[in-house]
Design an enzyme around this catalytic site. Structure first.
Site, mmCIF file in Angstrom:
data_model
loop_
_atom_site.group_PDB
_atom_site.id
_atom_site.type_symbol
_atom_site.label_atom_id
_atom_site.label_comp_id
_atom_site.label_asym_id
_atom_site.label_seq_id
_atom_site.Cartn_x
_atom_site.Cartn_y
_atom_site.Cartn_z
ATOM 1 N N LYS A 1 22.508 3.190 36.190
ATOM 2 C CA LYS A 1 22.590 3.973 37.420
ATOM 3 C C LYS A 1 22.891 3.095 38.625
ATOM 4 O O LYS A 1 23.614 3.500 39.530
ATOM 5 C CB LYS A 1 21.281 4.735 37.655
ATOM 6 C CG LYS A 1 21.105 5.937 36.745
ATOM 7 C CD LYS A 1 19.967 6.801 37.257
ATOM 8 C CE LYS A 1 19.759 8.034 36.392
ATOM 9 N NZ LYS A 1 18.589 8.811 36.837
ATOM 10 N N LYS B 1 26.461 14.241 24.603
ATOM 11 C CA LYS B 1 25.380 15.217 24.707
ATOM 12 C C LYS B 1 25.676 16.241 25.798
ATOM 13 O O LYS B 1 26.227 15.907 26.836
ATOM 14 C CB LYS B 1 24.080 14.493 25.069
ATOM 15 C CG LYS B 1 23.101 14.412 23.918
ATOM 16 C CD LYS B 1 21.907 13.561 24.282
ATOM 17 C CE LYS B 1 20.852 14.357 25.027
ATOM 18 N NZ LYS B 1 19.650 13.552 25.318
ATOM 19 N N LYS C 1 24.829 15.990 30.046
ATOM 20 C CA LYS C 1 24.673 14.638 30.594
ATOM 21 C C LYS C 1 25.373 14.580 31.945
ATOM 22 O O LYS C 1 26.418 15.202 32.115
ATOM 23 C CB LYS C 1 25.319 13.614 29.659
ATOM 24 C CG LYS C 1 24.330 12.998 28.710
ATOM 25 C CD LYS C 1 23.538 11.927 29.419
ATOM 26 C CE LYS C 1 22.387 11.442 28.576
ATOM 27 N NZ LYS C 1 21.198 11.169 29.338
#
Ligand code: TRP
Length: 344
Positions: free
Chosen positions: A130, A211, A214
């Site tokens: 991040k 996924k 996400k």
């Protein structure tokens, strides 16, 4: 004469609930809730709330660790709370509240910042990912897992259901709890992670290698719980399938079709391999998925609309939940403060 056991005979200790532990889940109110959240997190909470003591909170403080819109945090928090209630979370059974309304979270966070190391926080994979994506990295993004540890230890939780992306944070929580206990005396329960079953992994409909939901997942490949029926129909109809025609359950070779079969399986409660035999074409399978999702999501959507008409009710439920949460939380903070040397 038949003998019956005398009434005074010592009885066995009171039966414990079989799953034993106290379970805690935090949901970060950053996006809209989607099918992956429902099958992976929300449904297990709702099924488990009558078996184990359950605590669920909306981690709005965690939503402030990256650039945010103040209005959006408030709106999403209320929307998620309303959706969870609509999906069957029972606030009489489950302690259900908003993190920022229980100030003990931040109070314990500070004490744990004095227990965790800079290196430990800096090593977290999620922090690396991040922070690399941002120019201005908030300090709270670094200490995020320590706040998460505070969330968990505050409630003396035994079990924390997590996805793979949170397992490192849970390891850190255990390390911090053990270190605190060893230095200052037994204070916290050391929690353990529980992982959802593999079949609860829902993949993106437009890109079945990632996924669903996400961050930066595709909007077209994600089924949001409050999507109107025609939007769901369109998303399923356009879902990526694989070369070939016959419907077979082969997650490696045919991830798109396998994902549709898994979604169907989760919605109707059957095995994907068994279901595969029922369909002759991809179109037939998709039709069945649309129907099954409608059965699953329509009641939630309708109940949500009903509850959303009375936001005062949802706010009241959350305020009562916060009050209940505070009882145990205050006790833990008191003990931690005493152990660390702030109180007599
Ligand atoms: N970090 C979690 C996530 O992004 C949310 C969360 C915050 C959480 N505090 C928690 C999860 C405590 C479990 C326990 O999914």
């Amino acid at each position: 004469m038949t003998r019956t056991a005398p009434l005074t005979e010592p009885t066995a200790p009171p039966a414990r609930p079989t799953t034993g532990g106290r379970r805690l889940t935090g949901l970060q109110p950053t996006g809209r809730l989607h099918l992956g959240n429902l099958l992976g997190a929300i449904r297990p909470i709702i099924a488990g709330q009558y078996r184990a003591e359950t605590i669920v909170f909306l981690a709005d403080l965690h939503a402030l660790t990256v650039a945010h819109q103040p209005n959006e945090v408030r709106t999403r928090t209320l929307e998620q709370a309303t959706t969870l209630l609509a999906a069957g979370l029972d606030p009489d059974r489950t302690t259900f509240y908003v993190q920022s309304q229980v100030s003990e979270h931040t109070e314990l966070h500070y004490l744990l910042e004095c227990t965790a190391g800079y290196g430990e926080a800096h090593r977290m994979i999620q922090f690396k990912e991040k922070s690399a994506a941002q120019e201005h990295v908030r300090l709270s993004l670094l200490s995020y897992p320590v706040l998460m540890a505070a969330d968990i230890l505050l409630h003396q939780a035994d079990e924390v259901p997590v996805g793979a992306d949170q397992s490192q944070h849970l390891e850190l929580t255990r390390t911090v709890a053990q270190r605190f206990n060893a230095r200052y005396g037994p204070t916290f329960v050391v929690p353990r992670a529980v992982y959802p079953t593999v079949s609860a992994r829902v993949m993106d409909l437009a890109d079945p290698t990632r996924k669903m939901g996400k961050t930066n997942g595709t909007a077209l490949g994600t089924i949001f719980l409050l999507d109107p029926p025609e939007v769901i129909r369109r998303k399923v109809t356009r879902a990526v399938t694989d070369p070939g025609r016959s419907v077979e359950y082969d997650p490696r070779g045919r991830p798109g079709v396998a994902n549709l079969l898994e979604i169907l399986a989760a919605a109707v409660g059957a095995a994907p391999t068994t279901l595969a035999a029922d369909y002759r074409s991809y179109a037939q399978l998709k039709h069945a998925v649309v129907e099954a999702l409608d059965g699953l999501l329509r009641p939630i959507r309708l109940r949500h609309a009903e509850l959303a008409r009375d936001p005062g009710y949802v706010r009241r439920v959350l305020a009562e939940g916060a009050e209940r949460a505070r009882e145990n939380a205050a006790e833990t903070v008191y003990r931690a403060k005493r152990a660390i040397g702030l109180l007599d």
